[in-house]
Design an enzyme around this catalytic site. Structure first.
Site, PDB file in Angstrom:
ATOM      1  N   HIS A  63      38.995  31.329 -57.937  1.00 16.76           N
ATOM      2  CA  HIS A  63      38.802  30.296 -58.971  1.00 16.76           C
ATOM      3  C   HIS A  63      37.482  29.572 -58.785  1.00 16.76           C
ATOM      4  CE1 HIS A  63      39.822  26.522 -56.720  1.00 16.76           C
ATOM      5  NE2 HIS A  63      40.659  27.287 -56.035  1.00 16.76           N
ATOM      6  N   ASP A 173      36.063  25.061 -51.913  1.00 12.90           N
ATOM      7  CA  ASP A 173      37.329  25.477 -52.513  1.00 12.90           C
ATOM      8  C   ASP A 173      37.116  25.511 -54.025  1.00 12.90           C
ATOM      9  OD1 ASP A 173      39.916  25.836 -53.403  1.00 12.90           O
ATOM     10  OD2 ASP A 173      40.692  23.960 -52.582  1.00 12.90           O
ATOM     11  N   GLU A 205      42.412  26.483 -61.944  1.00 13.64           N
ATOM     12  CA  GLU A 205      43.376  26.707 -60.862  1.00 13.64           C
ATOM     13  C   GLU A 205      43.889  25.403 -60.293  1.00 13.64           C
ATOM     14  OE1 GLU A 205      44.860  27.342 -56.731  1.00 13.64           O
ATOM     15  OE2 GLU A 205      43.189  26.095 -57.417  1.00 13.64           O
ATOM     16  N   GLU A 206      43.002  24.429 -60.129  1.00 16.46           N
ATOM     17  CA  GLU A 206      43.393  23.175 -59.483  1.00 16.46           C
ATOM     18  C   GLU A 206      44.386  22.367 -60.310  1.00 16.46           C
ATOM     19  OE1 GLU A 206      42.824  22.590 -56.538  1.00 16.46           O
ATOM     20  OE2 GLU A 206      40.940  23.516 -55.919  1.00 16.46           O
ATOM     21  N   ASP A 228      41.122  32.926 -51.811  1.00 20.16           N
ATOM     22  CA  ASP A 228      41.107  31.470 -51.857  1.00 20.16           C
ATOM     23  C   ASP A 228      40.864  30.957 -50.445  1.00 20.16           C
ATOM     24  OD1 ASP A 228      41.414  28.791 -52.731  1.00 20.16           O
ATOM     25  OD2 ASP A 228      43.021  29.368 -54.112  1.00 20.16           O
ATOM     26  N   HIS A 312      39.882  19.634 -50.071  1.00 20.01           N
ATOM     27  CA  HIS A 312      39.938  18.692 -51.194  1.00 20.01           C
ATOM     28  C   HIS A 312      39.230  17.376 -50.871  1.00 20.01           C
ATOM     29  CE1 HIS A 312      43.309  20.700 -53.751  1.00 20.01           C
ATOM     30  NE2 HIS A 312      42.338  21.539 -53.410  1.00 20.01           N
TER      31      HIS A 312
END
Length: 341
Positions: A63, A173, A205-206, A228, A312
């Site tokens: 992603h 990410d 995706e998130e 990922d 994150h």
């Protein structure tokens, strides 16, 4: 291919979930060297490397969206109320700089932070979702001239080399996952492939995985590999739930993943002397693999993850050699994974 520079270029472009246009533009430029590249209706970047062959068509997915905030209100004093757009680590954002992507440009802002002196004993020091405000230094009237509800708020971070072979940056990410696919495509370039191959840099995706689900429905692969990041070891994490940096790809095993593909990835890693680790999930993977697996009539999925620390946040950290080794394993699977049927 200079892996580090590709990573840096990918991470430099803004691309929050549902608004990945700038990151997609960079991805189109990078992927176009390997096949016909296009954007679909949801903004997924899709590169057709080779058409289906011998009844086998592999889809590679990572992603391209990143975490951020989204403006939900402008209060009477001009402060922007902002909600997480993706699973942002709220512990890390108080008092940090942000960039508000407004009507006609960017505006520097600061996430409001209550000084510890003014917090009562036992008060929650991390803001609740509804308590995140951004100060851009304007009153309400002036703020409304510059910012619309729904505008994105990007966390300010800086690309840095750190220590021995590590990099830290926002958006690793999952731009790191995108880089592993580019690494594999470079290794496969010019070779006669035994199967069809499509590379996808997917959106959203998130916030739900809609991009990968739509892409998989359109591509209709016979099998897929999802790339990922996952949890890298730090002193404060559960040893079972995290894996070591610089120890190679994390090969996923779990109920939503195809056991034969997972086992084939392990055997190929052993054959090619690629370091690897096993990651076991007792339920869903929490990645696009879950959405791809149920697309159309179903897609057999495998998963490779890159160990990452500080997920994150704006200081996400990976080892560049892990990216390269994931790319090597992807390439081996594309050329030798047909007997995973």
């Amino acid at each position: 291919m200079n892996t580090k520079e590709v990573l840096r270029a990918l991470c430099a472009a803004d691309g929050n979930s549902g608004d990945e246009r700038l990151a997609a533009n960079v991805a189109v430029e990078l992927l176009s060297a390997y096949g016909e590249t296009r954007l679909d209706r949801l903004g997924n970047v899709i590169c057709t490397v080779a058409p289906e062959k011998n009844g086998r068509h592999v889809m590679l997915d990572a992603h391209i969206d990143q975490i951020a905030l989204i403006v939900t209100d402008i209060d009477s004093r001009g402060f922007l109320r902002a909600a997480p757009c993706g699973g942002i680590d709220r512990r890390s954002i108080c008092g940090t700089r942000v960039r508000v992507l407004g009507k006609d440009g960017e505006y520097l802002g600061i996430v409001c932070s209550v000084p510890p002196h003014l917090q009562g004993d036992g008060e929650q020091k991390n803001p609740k979702r509804e308590e995140i405000f951004v100060d851009i230094g304007f009153n309400k009237e002036e703020a409304e001239k510059r910012v619309r509800l729904g505008d994105r708020v990007m966390l300010c971070g800086k690309w840095s080399d750190i220590g021995d072979g590590y990099v830290t940056s926002p958006a690793l990410d999952d731009r790191a996952g995108c880089a592993t696919i580019l690494e594999a495509l470079e290794l496969l370039k010019g070779k006669e492939l035994p199967c069809g191959l499509t590379a996808v840099f997917s959106t959203r995706e998130e916030t739900g995985g809609e991009g990968a689900a739509a892409a998989a429905f359109g591509v209709a692969p016979t099998e897929a590999l999802e790339m990922d990041v996952s949890f890298g070891k730090t002193p404060d994490v559960n040893e079972v739930e995290a894996k070591a940096m610089k120890k190679g790809p994390m090969v996923g095993f779990g109920p939503s993943l195809d056991r034969k593909i997972s086992e084939r990835l392990v055997s190929l890693a052993q054959k090619h002397e690629i370091p690897y680790q096993v990651e076991v999930m007792g339920g869903s993977t929490g990645t696009n693999a879950d959405d791809i697996a149920r697309a159309g009539a179903g897609v057999r999925c495998g998963m490779l993850s890159i160990p990452q620390q500080y997920m994150h946040t704006v200081i996400e950290k990976i080892a560049v050699e892990d990216v390269k080794n994931v790319g090597r394993l992807i390439a081996a699977y594309v050329t030798e994974g047909g007997d995973a049927e």
